[in-house]
Design a protein around this motif. Sequence first.
Motif, mmCIF file in Angstrom:
data_model
loop_
_atom_site.group_PDB
_atom_site.id
_atom_site.type_symbol
_atom_site.label_atom_id
_atom_site.label_comp_id
_atom_site.label_asym_id
_atom_site.label_seq_id
_atom_site.Cartn_x
_atom_site.Cartn_y
_atom_site.Cartn_z
ATOM 1 N N ASP A 35 8.772 13.805 -3.712
ATOM 2 C CA ASP A 35 9.803 13.726 -2.688
ATOM 3 C C ASP A 35 9.072 13.559 -1.354
ATOM 4 O O ASP A 35 7.885 13.868 -1.259
ATOM 5 N N LEU A 36 9.735 13.091 -0.335
ATOM 6 C CA LEU A 36 9.090 12.982 0.978
ATOM 7 C C LEU A 36 8.592 14.329 1.481
ATOM 8 O O LEU A 36 7.616 14.397 2.220
ATOM 9 N N LEU A 37 9.263 15.402 1.071
ATOM 10 C CA LEU A 37 8.881 16.729 1.523
ATOM 11 C C LEU A 37 7.975 17.463 0.533
ATOM 12 O O LEU A 37 7.625 18.616 0.757
ATOM 13 N N SER A 38 7.582 16.800 -0.557
ATOM 14 C CA SER A 38 6.652 17.413 -1.509
ATOM 15 C C SER A 38 5.327 17.679 -0.820
ATOM 16 O O SER A 38 4.846 16.865 -0.041
ATOM 17 N N MET A 39 4.756 18.841 -1.118
ATOM 18 C CA MET A 39 3.459 19.200 -0.560
ATOM 19 C C MET A 39 2.366 18.722 -1.511
ATOM 20 O O MET A 39 2.467 18.891 -2.722
ATOM 21 N N PRO A 65 -2.563 21.554 2.677
ATOM 22 C CA PRO A 65 -1.219 21.171 2.229
ATOM 23 C C PRO A 65 -0.563 20.215 3.230
ATOM 24 O O PRO A 65 -0.493 20.508 4.419
ATOM 25 N N THR A 66 -0.152 19.077 2.742
ATOM 26 C CA THR A 66 0.425 18.034 3.583
ATOM 27 C C THR A 66 1.608 17.414 2.852
ATOM 28 O O THR A 66 1.571 17.261 1.636
ATOM 29 N N THR A 67 2.637 17.032 3.576
ATOM 30 C CA THR A 67 3.790 16.390 2.939
ATOM 31 C C THR A 67 3.498 14.922 2.675
ATOM 32 O O THR A 67 2.655 14.299 3.330
ATOM 33 N N VAL A 68 4.224 14.382 1.724
ATOM 34 C CA VAL A 68 4.117 12.957 1.410
ATOM 35 C C VAL A 68 4.463 12.126 2.642
ATOM 36 O O VAL A 68 3.811 11.127 2.939
ATOM 37 N N ALA A 69 5.466 12.556 3.392
ATOM 38 C CA ALA A 69 5.883 11.828 4.596
ATOM 39 C C ALA A 69 4.760 11.762 5.624
ATOM 40 O O ALA A 69 4.536 10.715 6.241
ATOM 41 N N LEU A 77 1.818 3.222 5.693
ATOM 42 C CA LEU A 77 2.314 2.543 4.500
ATOM 43 C C LEU A 77 3.726 3.024 4.202
ATOM 44 O O LEU A 77 4.091 4.155 4.553
ATOM 45 N N PRO A 78 4.526 2.197 3.526
ATOM 46 C CA PRO A 78 5.852 2.661 3.118
ATOM 47 C C PRO A 78 5.725 3.882 2.201
ATOM 48 O O PRO A 78 4.743 4.034 1.466
ATOM 49 N N ALA A 79 6.723 4.733 2.231
ATOM 50 C CA ALA A 79 6.692 5.967 1.437
ATOM 51 C C ALA A 79 6.532 5.687 -0.050
ATOM 52 O O ALA A 79 5.786 6.386 -0.737
ATOM 53 N N VAL A 80 7.195 4.665 -0.566
ATOM 54 C CA VAL A 80 7.111 4.388 -2.001
ATOM 55 C C VAL A 80 5.680 3.992 -2.404
ATOM 56 O O VAL A 80 5.201 4.397 -3.466
#
Length: 123
Positions: A35-39, A65-69, A77-80
């Motif tokens: 998820d965008l908020l996944s650590m 620890p960093t979020t995907v976003a 890069l795009p999130a996907v």
Amino acid sequence: MTGPQDELWLDDDAGRLVRPYTVSNGRTQPTAKLDLLSMVMATGRVPRAHLEPDHARALGLCAGPTTVAEIAAHLKLPAVITKVLLSDLVDCGAVSTRAPGSAADSTDRSVLEALLDGLQRRL
């Protein structure tokens, strides 16, 4: 964090000269559920295979620890595509992920505003 080989793929005015889908070898579906908020955080395991430059940069951003976003923003890069890179790193054991807590509803406006505010402060 750009090296001499990266200069061939970056242009000051145009930005990245390589299309995002080539970074992920044409893949658009990550193997890990992110998820965008996944650590995401590095495990300290060294991948057996040679890492591509974008994989190495993503791994370098996972020291804490960093979020995907956040990683997507730093990689520009795009999130996907970032999710595909990170799932490759999960698959080889180089990073671990943690799903966002139940309080982090990705459709909650206050959560999204807090995420945007945090990203703007870091960039």
